[in-house]
Design an enzyme around this catalytic site. Sequence first.
Site, PDB file in Angstrom:
ATOM      1  N   GLU A   1      19.739 126.513  94.401  1.00  0.00           N
ATOM      2  CA  GLU A   1      19.333 125.848  93.186  1.00  0.00           C
ATOM      3  C   GLU A   1      17.866 125.586  93.349  1.00  0.00           C
ATOM      4  OE1 GLU A   1      21.339 122.101  93.227  1.00  0.00           O
ATOM      5  OE2 GLU A   1      23.392 123.010  93.180  1.00  0.00           O
TER       6      GLU A   1
ATOM      7  N   GLU B   1      29.258 126.149  94.683  1.00  0.00           N
ATOM      8  CA  GLU B   1      29.260 124.847  94.828  1.00  0.00           C
ATOM      9  C   GLU B   1      30.125 124.300  93.520  1.00  0.00           C
ATOM     10  OE1 GLU B   1      25.927 122.185  95.251  1.00  0.00           O
ATOM     11  OE2 GLU B   1      24.997 123.484  96.716  1.00  0.00           O
TER      12      GLU B   1
HETATM   13  O1  IFM Z   1      24.488 117.588  97.145  1.00  0.00           O
HETATM   14  C1  IFM Z   1      24.170 118.358  96.189  1.00  0.00           C
HETATM   15  C2  IFM Z   1      23.625 119.901  96.809  1.00  0.00           C
HETATM   16  O2  IFM Z   1      22.715 119.653  97.595  1.00  0.00           O
HETATM   17  C3  IFM Z   1      23.104 120.704  95.609  1.00  0.00           C
HETATM   18  N1  IFM Z   1      24.004 120.699  94.622  1.00  0.00           N
HETATM   19  C4  IFM Z   1      24.763 119.399  94.274  1.00  0.00           C
HETATM   20  C5  IFM Z   1      25.171 118.639  95.210  1.00  0.00           C
HETATM   21  C6  IFM Z   1      25.966 117.612  94.621  1.00  0.00           C
HETATM   22  O3  IFM Z   1      24.883 116.691  93.893  1.00  0.00           O
END
Ligand code: IFM
Length: 478
Positions: free
Chosen positions: A201, A384
Site C-alpha cells: 500500500e 488483504e
Molecule cells: O492494518 C492495516 C494494514 O497495515 C494495511 N492495510 C489495512 C489494514 C487495516 O486497516
Amino acid sequence: MERSGVSRRALGALALGSAAMGLSGCEGGHETDLKPRSRQFPKDFVWGVATAAFQTEGSQAVDGRGPSVWDLFEKVPGHVKDKSDATVATDSYRRFQEDVDLIAGAGLSAYRFSISWSRVMPTGGRTVNAAGLDHYSKLVDALLAKGISPYATLFHWDLPQGLQDKGGWANRDTALRFADYAHAVVDKLGDRLKNYIILNEAAVHAVFGHVLGEHAPGLKDINLLGKVVHHMNLGQGLAMRALRAAQGDLQVGTTMALQPCRPAGGLFWNRLAADGLDALWNKAWLDPLFKGTYPKDMDDLLKGVIQDGDLKTVRQPVDFLGVNYYAPAYVRLDLSSPSKIAPANPPRGAELDAFGRHIDPSGLFETLDRVRREYGAPRMMVTENGCSDPFGSGPAILDDQFRITYLRRHLEAVLAAREAGCDVRGYFEWTLIDNFEWDLGYTSKFGLVAMDRKTGVRTPKASYSWFKALAGNGLLPA
Ligand code: IFM
C-alpha cells in the site's frame, strides 16, 4: 511546483479514512453483493492470513534492531488514538511459533508477514544485521515445517529512521538502499523463501505519511509527494531486479491499496474530483508498473523528479499483483476549499464497518475486473481484506458473525471476478490476531483471533473456525 490543477485537487480528497466523517451525504445506493454461479474455489487456491512486522512483532530493542519511522511517530502525544504503542503488540517476535500453530490449526496454506527493514539493516545503510535476518529465517523454517508457504512483504511502512533522517523516500538514494535490503533478504532466505511482495500500500504511506501527517513519518508537505511516489516506484523496480538477479525461481509481486473512486451522488461535477483521486491513488502505482508511464494528472507533481531510464526500471514483470481491498472512496467537488475537492460520505443508508468503512463487495469485483481490463489481466491475489470489530473488548468479540458475513460477501465477489475472467489465485484475510492498528492503536481490531493484552493469550473467534472450514474444502457457504 504547480499547486493547482487536478493533481493538487486530488490531494484534498485524500482523507480517505475520513470518508464517513459527516462531510456530505451521497444519494443513491449501490447494489453491493454479487452472486457467483459456483461457490467452489479451486483446489490450488491459496488461503492465508496477512500481518505486518510493526503491528505484531514488539521486541523493538532486541537483536540489534534499529528504530523505524513508526518508533518515533507512535511516541508523539496525539499521534495514536488510545495513547498506546507497538512496543509489545502481539509479541509475535517472541511468540511466532504460537502464531504459526494458529495458522496451521486453521489449515491455511500461506502466511503473509512483513520483514522489518531496520532489523535487517538497522540504520538503512549497507551493514547487515545477521541476528535480524536469523529471526525471519526461523520464522520461514517454522512455516515450512507445517507446510505453510511464506509470503514476505519487504516494506510495510516501517522505514529505518536512519534513512528518514536523510530525507526518506523523498530522497532518491532510499530507492537504491531498498534494493540493497532486498538483496540481503534474498541472499539469506531465498533458498526457502520463494514468494515476495515488494511494497505494501505505497499510496497510504506516501499520502498519509507525507501529506496528511496521520502516519509516520508524520509530514504535511505536499511538495514531497511526487518524489515519494516516484522513488517508491523506483525502489520497487530496483528491488524486483535485485531479487530476480539473485535467484530465478521466485514469485515476485507487490501489493496495492486499490479503491474505486466514486463521485458523491454520482454527480457529474464530482466526477472530476473522483478522477483526480483515482490518478493519485490507483494509477500512479499501476501505470508505472504495468505500462512504464504515469497518468497525466501526475505531471505537475513529478516535474524534475524522473531521470533517464527510470520508466524502464519501474516497469517490471510481476508474477502476481497483490490487491488489498476494504472499501470504495467517495469524493465531491468543494468550491469553498482551495483544492476544490473533499471526501464525502458513502450513499445514504450504506452499511459501515466499525472502522467507518463502507461495506461494499461490489468494489472488490470492480477493482479486480478493472485490473484485468486495463492492465493486461495479470495473475492476482487478494492480499488483504477484512473488517474491524464493533464490540470493544468484551466477550462478544469472540462470536464475530458480522465478520463471517463480511468475508462471505467479499469472497462471493472474488468468485464472481474469477467467473468474469480475473485470474485471482489466492485470498489473505487481514488479519490473524487483533493487533496495533497504526494511529488507531488497539481500538480497531481485525483479527480472526482475539488476544488478551496483559497475558498475550490468544483465543480464536468464530470467524477463525469458519475460515478454517472454508480453507479445508474451498466451498463458500451460502
Ligand atoms: O492494518 C492495516 C494494514 O497495515 C494495511 N492495510 C489495512 C489494514 C487495516 O486497516
